[in-house]
Enzyme design. Structure first.
Site: not given
Lengths: 349, 349, 349, 349
Positions: D15-18, D152, D316
């Site tokens: 559920s995170g961006y990564a 990143c 990133n």
């Protein structure tokens, strides 16, 4: 017309944003190979000098229009009014012609003249062109060789309103549609109005009345409603968010609106109904659509008044221009309709 | 009530954006000196820890509401619904009370209940309060000691529509008003929706129907028109741009609209009519109003349909909240109406 | 030279951002009244046509430079290189001349030539001008009638580095300073680079080496350190955030840095040290300074290496241009130094 | 290990961006099919509820970590410090493990402890993992089943500096590197600092000294230079622009720098040297890289001082996280290295 065919493409007027976007899509399309891109101003320069995203991905240089050679598909990305006058010249270059400008969208020369301020230069050709909106004209597009791509704001208005108007459930009141538009819609040339310190963060009503895309929307939408378009520029670069207000009869419920959109758009590969009861992504938002060919559509009912607020979001350069051009070409050639249009969009972005 | 008087000010709920903005204005006002600012959460911290623009300009620390002492002017900047229930307590602190919330704006308890979802906690007090819109209620504000400041979106809608409705020239059609609103309107508390990666660049319809400010607009605007408000959040932090559509009779000309606005707003110190035929600043733009108390108003006519597109722009925290509160206080105390509200706004910004 | 004097002001080149900002400040200054603003391109147009924030606040029209009449204060806001060649002409107009360009900042004609690429047109006049940085030249500014306002990036570099270099505690390593600059720094003329779709959201290194303001910084900063400036444009319109890296001897502590800045800047009305251990406003941020004359300065120590990271933030058009010009004029005339510069800045913004 | 193999993928912490970005890439990858995505908080909800770009493109629902089943590839997208302690558990699920966190990047447990503040929970496993930077570790990645993806900011620093340091031409001075970072780098959880009205338009030095990625850069870069990293948050959502300053010997020319980068990166599919003498795209700009796996690198020489300013730009979340994870996986499995990473990026955007 099998999926293994590979057609050559010439993009005429390829230094602008519409042509550049078609170029980006065509470079990744398995059935196309771009052989020519023109720009009078940049002739001789590498394409990636103007479109830096294509650095390393495209080794073409711009050429002058006078140096155009034959191609299977000729894509015209010229300023409005430039293509129609010399259409015969482009017809000599290739079998399939896609025009991204407004020149061949309006079937009625009088309507054209009303909104574009001058007589159409080739009214006898208008009937040859299919209006490049796949959702409304898919059958006509099959095998088409003249595709006049729909305008971006018009597309967002038409796709938002079409199902309810087609089904004949809208009451006969004026329809107000408001489009929030990104800065790329004004094109690639810098002006006083596009100067970053002036434009950044601004919210400018730039066309409160008389927007030209009204002509397209009137032509395509059933019911002959008085339709009023207002366009406002926003701080975004890409994207259009349109809201439109219609009234439905007593008893027509939210469930009925759901059914209407599902009935008309149920199988559409690039239309998504976005209406979620909770969370932060409850309605369409162009922020999520940069680079994609989706048109997200949502709605909300005001039960007290019978008003339905319709909302649609697109990327003006993709679903509003080059993407539905590609989608139309896919249909025309019998290729899988989503070919080359698979980018999901970014989150966050 | 001379211009040399100096009143003490207590700001209750001063860690939010509305209270912080009133604080900023009050610090620079020659007739006011702020002696108390409350924040339950930040009690003990310097005010500039929360409002970093005030570093070096304000040495106060937040205190708890329980520690409030008497003040000449008590400014309530609490969440909606918090002030009305304990209004007697605040009345014990000072003679003049300014409420920035919605609690005392609506005169009709039934209308309040319809839009705010619960019975008003002090309906018998509603008649004591003046609706803090200087343009419509200047005379009532003179000497007033209970000022209920108008809502921000409501202000932009009311000021745009008021002249034509007051003069009775608008035809009886539904009125659609669309507000483009900055993120500060949702307050100072972070949420999933306000998380920068999600919110930046987004265009979100957050209140397509049923906006609470409809109640204020209906109360204040003459003619009892069906009024429909849609609110869309934009990437800006401050500002509201509102467009509204009305219809006027055949023969009612652009010149007549000019006359109407001049007649009603001719002497208003904070209303500017912005309608320029050329250049890049042709209509109101909230970008130019950050920090100012101006409401810029423009319009355009669609001569074919008799539609008039009205536009208004404000800074939601100034002309929409703290600024017209200050303007109202200036009027109430007989001070020059522009005192403390002289900031011109920035260009570019 | 009492606080009740009122001097007339002529702004030469008033359609640009620097001139427009001086105009905004001068209109609100109790000791100044602006009588003339020139713009060759906009002669005859109202000033607010170019500076829309001044609508209703300034009734002047632009005139041509050839039509200039006498004024007490002549403010030159011309492109670099324009003022020096005809300085005698401007001296005939008024007693006090403030130049916002780079023409009279550099005392050494050779250094000027090195960075500006041509011989200085009036080297014999250079010694008459005071470098308009109030923090370093306050005493020279008293009574001055020739003020050459410091460059914006130079100001942020100089004010960040000055205390430690003045106190002689910096080790002799190269100093790297990086400036993050808003788009207004490039001026009011639109270019391909300033076109909103290209510029919005971009981070562009536009001057990695050889920035002209290096000359000013070298001139003003003690110690003759090798100083390397890199300028990067950001998506902001206003503002500069500068970081610079210096090394201090073993044992030099954070407390020592605090002391150094307090010692040198302790009484400065427009310098604030911003270094907070918690919260979201821990260091200087230009976002909070739009429209203000503050230079916020912060720092952090890397105890392992003895490196100190210095940070400064300003509004490039105020503390970087028109604001310190006004501050310098206040000092020159003996007016209270903060006169006309009281704007606190907005939060949020 | 042929190109027709199809591996199942489980994304842990999706559920995170990564994790969401790896999911986006994996959905379009011909050799992968995603079968499981976990989120403790969102278990039971459709994946597109959190990642709205995947609406219509992914029908999975989040599950709890406790419900994980076997998969060919397990992608760990957990907060730093979460994966290492229970790595044995994940090894039981699948053969290939990709960790997007910092847990297995640092080979030296002491260095890990210095920067992450606690002892590494599984130091005996560190040697099993390949540092997932394809440009530096391509050969080790072939056949790898434990890939620790590079950070990143570290990636942007390493790729900018590596060629000159590898070739041993850099003089022994301190190296200052400054990273301008978008808001997505701070993750998907809202905080006071990420609240849009506070964050929008801000330039905040958030890590002036002691950035954790220093450890990675020191580990990967030859020469043991003193390396100082400063990180500044910008108004962008995605992207990092890094500038770094090194000194080269007298006589080392711009042409030599060109040669160095060509020698080291000549065949790299995702590195582009961007250094153009004219136009508006002269150096790397993260604006052009959103969604792409490119690292654009540029440089400029200050001939007077022998300083070279190096610049690199990445997205990133792609080249800085999920993209080079995918690139590493492609190499590990022997698939064409660019598979699933073909997105060109948008212009304008």
């Amino acid at each position: 017309m099998t999926s293994s065919e590979r057609l050559s493409v010439a993009i005429v007027g390829g230094s602008g944003y519409a042509g550049g976007e078609f170029l980006r899509l065509a470079l990744a399309h398995p059935n196309l190979h771009v052989t020519q891109v023109t720009s009078e101003r940049n002739a001789g320069s590498p394409v990636h000098f103007v479109h830096p995203n294509l650095r390393g991905l495209c080794n073409l240089k711009f050429r002058k229009m006078a140096d155009l050679e034959a191609a299977d598909v000729v894509v015209l990305a010229l300023p409005h009014g430039s293509a129609a006058g010399k259409i015969a010249q482009f017809e000599g270059l290739g079998k399939t012609i896609i025009d991204l400008s407004a020149d061949f969208r309006i079937k009625d020369p009088a309507l054209y003249q009303q909104y574009y301020g001058e007589a159409h230069p080739a009214p006898e050709r208008l009937s040859e062109w299919v209006y490049g909106n796949p959702e409304l004209h898919r059958e006509e597009l099959v095998g088409a060789t003249r595709i006049a791509c729909a305008g971006c704001f018009a597309t967002s208005v038409i796709l938002a309103l079409y199902p309810l108007l087609k089904l004949g459930v809208v009451l006969g009141k004026d329809i107000i549609a408001t489009g929030l538009v990104g800065s790329s819609a004004a094109g690639a040339s810098s002006t006083d109005a596009s100067h970053h310190p002036e434009r950044e963060g601004s919210l400018r009503v730039y066309k409160p009345v008389g927007h030209r895309h009204t002509a397209e929307a009137q032509q395509e939408l059933p019911g002959n409603f008085p339709l009023h378009l207002t366009a406002i520029s926003t701080p975004r670069v890409r994207g259009i968010l349109t809201t439109a207000h219609v009234w439905v009869p007593d008893g027509y419920s939210e469930r009925d609106v759901w059914s209407a959109y599902r009935e008309v758009y149920g199988d559409e590969p690039f239309i998504r109904i976005v209406k979620v009861g909770k969370g932060i992504h409850r309605y369409p938002d162009p922020k999520l659509l940069d680079g994609t060919n989706f048109c997200d559509i949502g709605f909300e009912m005001d039960n007290d008044s019978g008003r339905v607020v319709l909302m649609s979001a697109i990327d003006n350069l993709v679903k509003g221009t080059a993407g539905h051009a590609m989608q139309s070409l896919n249909i025309a050639r019998g290729w899988e309709e989503r070919t080359g249009l698979g980018f999901a969009g970014l989150h966050p972005a």
